[in-house]
Design a protein around this motif. Structure first.
Motif, PDB file in Angstrom:
ATOM      1  N   ALA A 197       3.001  -6.848  -8.362  1.00 23.96           N
ATOM      2  CA  ALA A 197       2.410  -6.025  -9.422  1.00 23.96           C
ATOM      3  C   ALA A 197       2.196  -4.603  -8.927  1.00 23.96           C
ATOM      4  O   ALA A 197       1.740  -4.377  -7.806  1.00 23.96           O
ATOM      5  CB  ALA A 197       1.079  -6.623  -9.874  1.00 23.96           C
ATOM      6  N   SER A 236      -4.726  -6.637  -9.526  1.00 20.93           N
ATOM      7  CA  SER A 236      -4.538  -7.131 -10.886  1.00 20.93           C
ATOM      8  C   SER A 236      -4.815  -8.623 -10.970  1.00 20.93           C
ATOM      9  O   SER A 236      -4.822  -9.331  -9.967  1.00 20.93           O
ATOM     10  CB  SER A 236      -3.109  -6.843 -11.357  1.00 20.93           C
ATOM     11  OG  SER A 236      -2.176  -7.528 -10.534  1.00 20.93           O
ATOM     12  N   ASP A 261       6.950  -7.058 -18.087  1.00 20.02           N
ATOM     13  CA  ASP A 261       6.747  -5.704 -17.583  1.00 20.02           C
ATOM     14  C   ASP A 261       6.124  -4.814 -18.664  1.00 20.02           C
ATOM     15  O   ASP A 261       6.087  -5.154 -19.838  1.00 20.02           O
ATOM     16  CB  ASP A 261       8.081  -5.098 -17.134  1.00 20.02           C
ATOM     17  CG  ASP A 261       8.472  -5.499 -15.724  1.00 20.02           C
ATOM     18  OD1 ASP A 261       7.580  -5.843 -14.931  1.00 20.02           O
ATOM     19  OD2 ASP A 261       9.681  -5.457 -15.407  1.00 20.02           O
ATOM     20  N   MET A 279       2.175  -1.540 -16.182  1.00 19.15           N
ATOM     21  CA  MET A 279       2.201  -2.349 -14.973  1.00 19.15           C
ATOM     22  C   MET A 279       3.487  -3.164 -14.971  1.00 19.15           C
ATOM     23  O   MET A 279       3.836  -3.785 -15.982  1.00 19.15           O
ATOM     24  CB  MET A 279       0.988  -3.276 -14.899  1.00 19.15           C
ATOM     25  CG  MET A 279       0.938  -4.089 -13.617  1.00 19.15           C
ATOM     26  SD  MET A 279      -0.665  -4.917 -13.353  1.00 19.15           S
ATOM     27  CE  MET A 279      -0.561  -6.259 -14.514  1.00 19.15           C
ATOM     28  N   ASN A 280       4.176  -3.124 -13.846  1.00 17.46           N
ATOM     29  CA  ASN A 280       5.422  -3.862 -13.708  1.00 17.46           C
ATOM     30  C   ASN A 280       5.341  -4.803 -12.510  1.00 17.46           C
ATOM     31  O   ASN A 280       4.424  -4.722 -11.686  1.00 17.46           O
ATOM     32  CB  ASN A 280       6.604  -2.894 -13.543  1.00 17.46           C
ATOM     33  CG  ASN A 280       6.780  -1.994 -14.751  1.00 17.46           C
ATOM     34  OD1 ASN A 280       6.786  -2.453 -15.882  1.00 17.46           O
ATOM     35  ND2 ASN A 280       6.911  -0.700 -14.514  1.00 17.46           N
ATOM     36  N   PHE A 281       6.330  -5.695 -12.421  1.00 12.98           N
ATOM     37  CA  PHE A 281       6.382  -6.671 -11.339  1.00 12.98           C
ATOM     38  C   PHE A 281       7.690  -6.498 -10.575  1.00 12.98           C
ATOM     39  O   PHE A 281       8.769  -6.523 -11.164  1.00 12.98           O
ATOM     40  CB  PHE A 281       6.252  -8.093 -11.894  1.00 12.98           C
ATOM     41  CG  PHE A 281       4.952  -8.329 -12.604  1.00 12.98           C
ATOM     42  CD1 PHE A 281       3.826  -8.736 -11.904  1.00 12.98           C
ATOM     43  CD2 PHE A 281       4.840  -8.109 -13.967  1.00 12.98           C
ATOM     44  CE1 PHE A 281       2.613  -8.935 -12.547  1.00 12.98           C
ATOM     45  CE2 PHE A 281       3.629  -8.306 -14.627  1.00 12.98           C
ATOM     46  CZ  PHE A 281       2.523  -8.711 -13.909  1.00 12.98           C
TER      47      PHE A 281
END
Length: 220
Positions: A4, A9, A47, A64-66
């Motif tokens: 993340a 998070s 995402d 927020m992305n993974f």
């Protein structure tokens, strides 16, 4: 574990009283290949605007992305909240699709995920978190309204997991164990009586349509 891009998070439904417990963060200690016959649920992450609770949205930035390209297999007898978005239930876990209706929509799918994982321990079914396949552009929400609707998640999730971790039943039929679980959840104040009745109807429909429940393996 899934890379993340926002530090610290957590997913919607994660017990807030465990946020500072390093043991709950987990590490990928080994890679384990499991047959498809043991996969109950695959939760794909999202995402951009993933499924996080109102406290997270109010206190931390988006998007927020993974960044991880690897899936994570949740260990046996562990619990992790999964939602109703981009989630695949295998045929073996079809019985776990029932959503409780006497809690708010912000709570319902998370409660379902915890209830199902309690029974996963009886069947050797497993939960997998997979890298994102979607970018979510969330419709407009009122964060304070969501905050109010999520109160059970904040106040009861930790207690619920403790209860489910120690729950047991003398029944060896999966359908009867699931019915007993819903009765216990009602008696301990996590759902209302209407959900017990709903679960009984749901199980009856599955039986009438010839659905084959997974066999009871016992808890190891």
């Amino acid at each position: 574990m899934m890379g993340a891009t926002v530090n610290g998070s957590w997913a919607r439904g994660f017990p807030l009283d465990s946020l500072q417990n390093n043991a709950t963060y987990g590490t990928v200690a080994f890679k384990e290949d499991i047959p498809l016959s043991q996969v109950g649920v695959i939760q794909f992450l999202a995402d951009n605007n993933p499924d996080i609770d109102a406290i997270h949205r109010i206190t931390k930035p988006l998007p927020m992305n993974f960044q991880s390209s690897s899936a994570v297999l949740v260990p046996k007898h562990s619990f992790a909240p999964y939602n109703a978005q981009a989630t695949i239930h295998s045929k073996l876990a079809f019985w776990g699709l029932l959503l409780p209706g006497t809690v708010t929509g912000r709570v319902s799918d998370i409660w379902r995920s915890y209830f199902a994982q309690c029974i996963f321990a009886d069947t050797e079914l497993r939960l997998i978190f997979a890298p994102p396949k979607i970018h979510q552009f969330r419709n407009e929400h009122n964060n304070l309204g969501d905050l109010n609707a999520e109160q059970d998640l904040y106040n009861k999730a930790g207690e619920l997991i403790t209860y489910l971790s120690s729950w047991t039943s003398s029944e060896t039929s999966l359908a009867e164990r699931l019915e007993h679980l819903f009765i216990g959840l009602y008696e301990h104040g996590y759902i209302e009586l209407e959900d017990v009745t709903r679960a009984q109807f749901w199980l009856g429909v599955l039986v009438e349509t010839g659905y084959q429940f997974p066999s009871f393996k016992g808890r190891h």
